[in-house]
Design a protein around this motif. Structure first.
Motif, mmCIF file in Angstrom:
data_model
loop_
_atom_site.group_PDB
_atom_site.id
_atom_site.type_symbol
_atom_site.label_atom_id
_atom_site.label_comp_id
_atom_site.label_asym_id
_atom_site.label_seq_id
_atom_site.Cartn_x
_atom_site.Cartn_y
_atom_site.Cartn_z
ATOM 1 N N ARG A 1 48.908 -82.611 44.470
ATOM 2 C CA ARG A 1 49.580 -81.349 44.795
ATOM 3 C C ARG A 1 48.582 -80.200 44.856
ATOM 4 N N LEU A 2 47.667 -80.170 43.887
ATOM 5 C CA LEU A 2 46.676 -79.094 43.862
ATOM 6 C C LEU A 2 45.715 -79.210 45.045
ATOM 7 N N ILE A 3 45.258 -80.439 45.317
ATOM 8 C CA ILE A 3 44.347 -80.644 46.451
ATOM 9 C C ILE A 3 45.033 -80.269 47.759
ATOM 10 N N GLY A 4 46.273 -80.737 47.937
ATOM 11 C CA GLY A 4 47.012 -80.428 49.153
ATOM 12 C C GLY A 4 47.245 -78.937 49.309
ATOM 13 N N LEU A 5 47.559 -78.269 48.189
ATOM 14 C CA LEU A 5 47.786 -76.831 48.242
ATOM 15 C C LEU A 5 46.497 -76.090 48.605
ATOM 16 N N PHE A 6 45.374 -76.547 48.062
ATOM 17 C CA PHE A 6 44.100 -75.892 48.346
ATOM 18 C C PHE A 6 43.726 -76.032 49.822
ATOM 19 N N TYR A 7 43.851 -77.244 50.349
ATOM 20 C CA TYR A 7 43.541 -77.456 51.766
ATOM 21 C C TYR A 7 44.515 -76.700 52.664
ATOM 22 N N GLY A 8 45.795 -76.722 52.293
ATOM 23 C CA GLY A 8 46.786 -76.017 53.095
ATOM 24 C C GLY A 8 46.585 -74.509 53.079
ATOM 25 N N THR A 9 46.263 -73.968 51.899
ATOM 26 C CA THR A 9 46.028 -72.531 51.776
ATOM 27 C C THR A 9 44.784 -72.122 52.552
ATOM 28 N N SER A 10 43.744 -72.940 52.467
ATOM 29 C CA SER A 10 42.507 -72.633 53.196
ATOM 30 C C SER A 10 42.740 -72.682 54.705
ATOM 31 N N LEU A 11 43.526 -73.680 55.154
ATOM 32 C CA LEU A 11 43.849 -73.769 56.579
ATOM 33 C C LEU A 11 44.638 -72.541 57.024
ATOM 34 N N PHE A 12 45.592 -72.123 56.196
ATOM 35 C CA PHE A 12 46.365 -70.916 56.497
ATOM 36 C C PHE A 12 45.444 -69.697 56.591
ATOM 37 N N SER B 1 26.099 -65.361 50.067
ATOM 38 C CA SER B 1 26.137 -64.945 48.667
ATOM 39 C C SER B 1 27.316 -64.026 48.364
ATOM 40 N N PHE B 2 27.778 -63.278 49.376
ATOM 41 C CA PHE B 2 28.804 -62.272 49.135
ATOM 42 C C PHE B 2 30.120 -62.532 49.851
ATOM 43 N N ASN B 3 30.175 -63.500 50.748
ATOM 44 C CA ASN B 3 31.393 -63.734 51.522
ATOM 45 C C ASN B 3 31.839 -65.181 51.382
ATOM 46 N N LEU B 4 32.093 -65.598 50.159
ATOM 47 C CA LEU B 4 32.455 -66.984 49.866
ATOM 48 C C LEU B 4 33.981 -67.123 49.854
ATOM 49 N N ASP B 5 34.590 -67.116 51.039
ATOM 50 C CA ASP B 5 36.045 -67.158 51.143
ATOM 51 C C ASP B 5 36.629 -68.419 50.518
ATOM 52 N N GLY B 6 35.994 -69.564 50.781
ATOM 53 C CA GLY B 6 36.492 -70.822 50.227
ATOM 54 C C GLY B 6 36.440 -70.827 48.713
ATOM 55 N N SER B 7 35.350 -70.344 48.142
ATOM 56 C CA SER B 7 35.224 -70.291 46.682
ATOM 57 C C SER B 7 36.213 -69.304 46.078
ATOM 58 N N SER B 8 36.517 -68.232 46.799
ATOM 59 C CA SER B 8 37.468 -67.239 46.292
ATOM 60 C C SER B 8 38.874 -67.826 46.206
ATOM 61 N N ILE B 9 39.293 -68.541 47.249
ATOM 62 C CA ILE B 9 40.605 -69.190 47.221
ATOM 63 C C ILE B 9 40.655 -70.219 46.098
ATOM 64 N N TYR B 10 39.592 -71.012 45.974
ATOM 65 C CA TYR B 10 39.505 -72.021 44.911
ATOM 66 C C TYR B 10 39.593 -71.373 43.539
ATOM 67 N N LEU B 11 38.924 -70.257 43.357
ATOM 68 C CA LEU B 11 38.874 -69.590 42.059
ATOM 69 C C LEU B 11 40.259 -69.145 41.609
ATOM 70 N N SER B 12 41.000 -68.514 42.505
ATOM 71 C CA SER B 12 42.334 -68.044 42.133
ATOM 72 C C SER B 12 43.305 -69.208 41.941
ATOM 73 N N LEU B 13 43.233 -70.223 42.806
ATOM 74 C CA LEU B 13 44.101 -71.392 42.653
ATOM 75 C C LEU B 13 43.831 -72.131 41.351
ATOM 76 N N ALA B 14 42.560 -72.395 41.081
ATOM 77 C CA ALA B 14 42.199 -73.165 39.892
ATOM 78 C C ALA B 14 42.561 -72.426 38.606
ATOM 79 N N THR B 15 42.329 -71.124 38.576
ATOM 80 C CA THR B 15 42.632 -70.344 37.367
ATOM 81 C C THR B 15 44.116 -70.389 37.038
ATOM 82 N N LEU B 16 44.955 -70.141 38.042
ATOM 83 C CA LEU B 16 46.393 -70.141 37.776
ATOM 84 C C LEU B 16 46.949 -71.551 37.588
ATOM 85 N N TYR B 17 46.316 -72.548 38.203
ATOM 86 C CA TYR B 17 46.744 -73.923 37.955
ATOM 87 C C TYR B 17 46.527 -74.287 36.485
#
Length: 444
Positions: free
Chosen positions: A238-249, A316-332
């Motif tokens: 569920r977490l992996i699917g949500l991460f890929y889906g959110t990133s695709l969005f 170094s400053f525009n890590l969109d993928g890491s930003s989405i991962y950071l918020s998802l992982a923290t709240l998960y």
């Protein structure tokens, strides 16, 4: 008079122009990825044994990252007619990066609140025990402060910055070097020419290394599937699917919407960068495609100084993928450990993550270190919760890298349009044909 393509252009990077599909790099990398998955699945021991094949290829590409970043920035600054323009491009890039990071973090928070992937897990924090690499990453994150990305800008040694592969420090030195080179006027002209010539040599080396991209992608993918197994995906699917889906969005809707404002089609851009995406998918490293991304954007007609400043800085400053991962992982982790987070606390987390997401560029285990730094700074979510997602982090790293690559490509086009230096008609023509046009020499 027709200008020749400068170093770092498509012509010098070795990207295919008119070859049949079965001879193009993307076909062989895609085939290698498929073979790697089958090898790791059917013969896991063989897949694990192939780890050096993938890591050696990534190391070979990373060997060139710091010199390419340095040469690209210096050549870009050396080729402009005004240092004021350099400062303007840099400031606009940083403004866009901050807005992009905030939006990516917010999208991640919204997705995890909407779908609640950690609800019902009910893990007691006391039952979590840190070990191995996870313990080391958490330890590094606990000692990392939000201001570290500022104090880490200045290298203790120029040679050390290149040797350690610290992109942020190389960028800092390259900007200083480029500005000084431009300031001395005619005295620095031969050095600028030397930088351009040296760039041609470095990109030729890159062309040789990229011939081994299918082999590297095969080894890396076989190791990942062989070691972690496809079954690993099921437990936290569920977490992996949500991460890929959110990133695709984020890529299609958010970045696509941004591109629509400047009249560029996101799907054509993604197709244009398909080889770079496949290289990243196979190696789990967005850095492995950095040199080719620079060349492809120049092939669209983006000015060299804009590409030279925006792309390396974005890593170094525009890590969109890491930003989405950071918020998802923290709240998960918060949901899985039944840690209640009010809207106010989540907004506080968002403010911290804007800073911690910038603090680990170029560091091994960067995503985990940034996550641990966030949890340690706030203190409301147990840092030991990273053990819940450590086993699937390898599968999520591909998505982080792919999203970051797309984000930096879009950022460069946006900054170019903001500078009124983007020929939209040419961009559309190149994206439709898939054939980059010759790059005009600096100063033309």
């Amino acid at each position: 008079m027709t200008a020749t393509a400068p170093p770092g252009s498509i012509a010098s990077s070795g990207a295919p122009v008119s070859e049949p599909w079965y001879r193009q790099l993307y076909f062989w990398v895609l085939t290698a990825i498929g073979c790697g998955v089958l090898t790791g699945w059917l013969w896991p021991r063989t897949g694990i044994a192939l780890e050096p094949v993938g890591t050696t290829f990534v190391s070979a590409v990373k060997m060139l990252i710091t010199p390419i970043v340095f040469l690209t920035i210096v050549a870009g600054i050396g080729g402009v007619d005004s240092l004021r323009r350099v400062g303007r491009v840099g400031l606009k890039s940083l403004v866009y990066f901050q807005v992009g990071t905030l939006v990516a973090l917010a999208v991640g928070l919204a997705a995890v609140n909407l779908f609640q992937p950690g609800a019902g897990v009910h893990v007691h924090p006391g039952d979590l025990h840190l070990s191995g690499d996870a313990a080391r990453y958490v330890k590094d994150g606990a000692h990392q402060s939000w201001w570290d990305f500022l104090t880490g800008l200045v290298p203790s040694s120029v040679v050390g910055a290149f040797a350690d592969g610290n992109i942020l420090q190389v960028i800092f030195f390259a900007v200083l070097f480029g500005v000084a080179l431009k300031s001395v006027g005619a005295v620095g002209a031969p050095i600028v020419e030397g930088v351009n010539r040296l760039s041609a040599v470095v990109f030729k080396i890159l062309r040789y290394i990229m011939l081994a991209a299918p082999v590297g992608a095969f080894g890396a993918m076989a190791f990942t599937v062989g070691k972690y197994g496809i079954s690993t995906l099921a437990g936290l699917g569920r977490l992996i699917g949500l991460f890929y889906g959110t990133s695709l969005f984020f890529v299609v809707v958010v970045l696509g919407g941004v591109l629509a404002l400047i009249k560029v089609n996101v799907f054509r851009l993604l197709r244009y960068l398909r080889e770079e995406f496949l290289i990243v998918l196979g190696t789990s490293s967005s850095e492995s495609a950095l040199p080719r991304l620079v060349a492809k954007l120049e092939g669209l007609g983006v000015r060299r100084d804009i590409v030279g400043l925006t792309v390396p800085t974005g890593y170094s400053f525009n890590l969109d993928g890491s930003s989405i991962y950071l918020s998802l992982a923290t709240l998960y982790i918060a949901q899985a450990t039944d840690t209640e987070l009010t809207l106010t606390r989540q907004l506080g987390l968002l403010a911290v993550m804007i800073l911690t997401s910038k603090g680990s560029g170029g560091v091994t285990g960067a995503g985990f270190i940034a996550l641990a730094a966030t949890l340690s700074t706030v203190g409301t979510v147990p840092a030991a919760g990273v053990m819940l997602i450590f086993g699937i982090d390898k599968f999520m790293s591909e998505c982080r890298a792919l999203t970051t690559l797309a984000g930096n490509g879009v950022a460069t086009l946006v900054v170019a349009r903001w500078e009124r230096a983007l020929d939209v008609a040419r961009v559309d023509r190149v994206l439709r044909s898939g054939v980059p046009e010759p790059v005009e020499a600096p100063g033309r």
